[in-house]
Design a protein around this motif. Structure first.
Motif, short mmCIF file in Angstrom:
data_model
loop_
_atom_site.label_atom_id
_atom_site.label_comp_id
_atom_site.label_asym_id
_atom_site.label_seq_id
_atom_site.Cartn_x
_atom_site.Cartn_y
_atom_site.Cartn_z
N LYS A 27 32.14 61.41 31.52
CA LYS A 27 33.01 60.24 31.79
C LYS A 27 32.95 59.52 30.49
CE LYS A 27 33.71 60.05 36.80
NZ LYS A 27 33.49 59.17 37.89
N GLU A 28 31.72 59.28 30.07
CA GLU A 28 31.61 58.60 28.79
C GLU A 28 31.99 59.23 27.64
OE1 GLU A 28 27.58 56.63 26.34
OE2 GLU A 28 27.32 57.86 28.34
N ARG A 29 31.83 60.46 27.47
CA ARG A 29 32.42 61.38 26.45
C ARG A 29 33.92 61.32 26.41
NH1 ARG A 29 29.97 67.24 25.09
NH2 ARG A 29 31.42 66.89 23.50
N LEU A 30 34.48 61.36 27.49
CA LEU A 30 36.05 60.97 27.48
C LEU A 30 36.64 59.75 27.23
CD1 LEU A 30 38.86 62.25 28.52
CD2 LEU A 30 38.27 61.57 30.79
N ALA A 31 35.61 58.54 27.62
CA ALA A 31 36.12 57.10 27.32
C ALA A 31 35.84 57.06 25.77
CB ALA A 31 35.29 56.22 28.05
#
Length: 282
Positions: free
Chosen positions: A148-152
């Motif tokens: 999720k952090e990489r997507l954000a």
């Protein structure tokens, strides 16, 4: 005629006329596709489906680049374009191509749209998030938080939708592919799925900057009953100005292209006289 490189051939006839259908062609999706519709249509014209850019070649291609690839094949065929059809985001590409074809053909091809809608940047991240949900059991808590952090971070670092699609490529190849393998798929199947997702994100992201509205003003819409899709999310006053005419069906989005009533209506629309380019739109 040799097989066109940028299309899947759904039907071949000797009528001398062509119907082009625009969609992101992918095997295994739950929604019906133009292969299903082609089996139901009675029209006696050749039908080509736009094929995605070969995997690994989509990086940096704009929506106009994507459309030009198909337009070259259409023009080189020498066939008269009878109609274009588009499903969901494919309606954006169908509209842009219809306007270009009218320039050299001297008349507007019929334009049929099935559950049309604009492409929006948020759809790219939402598509990845949908895979996170479906593959939830293949992630540990820390893995999911990192994903999720990489997507954000990819979203925050991209200035436009096409750049975002490019930033999501490593996420597809690393995060999604690994999760799919952990879910029990083979390396090859996981790799193919990651490539498919990446190609779709570039196709969708490239469509964000295209303006389909000039062509849509002449289009006939065939809309499902899903309240959150197609014309249902467009206010009535805007709807009547944005599209030429509308036909509603009591069928869910996923079944729209395999419903006999929808095919009958499409056949009736395809049988109408063509409109000379430059004439009134409505």
């Amino acid at each position: 005629m040799t097989k066109p490189e940028a299309f899947n051939v759904l039907r071949t006839t000797d009528s001398g006329e062509l119907i082009v259908v625009a969609d992101y062609a992918a095997n295994g999706r739950p929604a019906a596709n133009f292969h299903d519709l082609a089996k139901l249509l009675r029209t006696e014209h050749t039908i080509w489906e736009t094929a995605p850019v070969p995997w690994g070649q989509e990086s940096g291609l704009t929506g106009q680049d994507q459309a030009e690839r198909w337009l070259r094949g259409i023009r080189d065929s020498g066939l008269k374009v009878r109609a274009l059809m588009g499903f969901c985001g494919g309606g954006i590409y169908a509209s842009v191509m219809a306007d270009r074809i009218a320039e050299w053909q001297g008349e507007h091809p019929e334009l049929l749209l099935f559950d049309p809608g604009f492409a929006e940047r948020r759809m790219l991240t939402e598509h990845i998030e949908s895979f996170y949900r479906r593959l939830a059991k293949a992630f540990t808590e820390d893995q999911l938080a990192d994903a999720k952090e990489r997507l954000a971070e990819a979203d925050a670092g991209a200035s436009n939708a096409l750049e975002l699609a490019g930033r999501l490529t490593p996420l597809c190849q690393e995060v999604l592919k690994s999760a799919i393998v952990r879910a029990g798929w083979s390396e090859q199947a996981a790799g193919n799925t990651a490539d498919l997702v990446n190609g779709y994100l570039h196709w969708l992201g490239a469509a964000v900057d295209l303006d389909p509205r000039p062509g849509w003003a002449r289009a006939s819409v065939l809309n499902s009953s899903n309240p959150d899709i197609g014309l249902h999310i467009i206010p009535e006053p805007e709807r009547s100005e944005m599209f030429g005419e509308a036909h509603f069906f009591d069928v869910v989005h996923a079944d729209l292209l395999k419903t006999p009533e929808v095919a009958r209506t499409a056949d009736e629309l395809l049988a109408r006289p063509v409109v000379t380019a430059g004439s009134a739109q409505k």
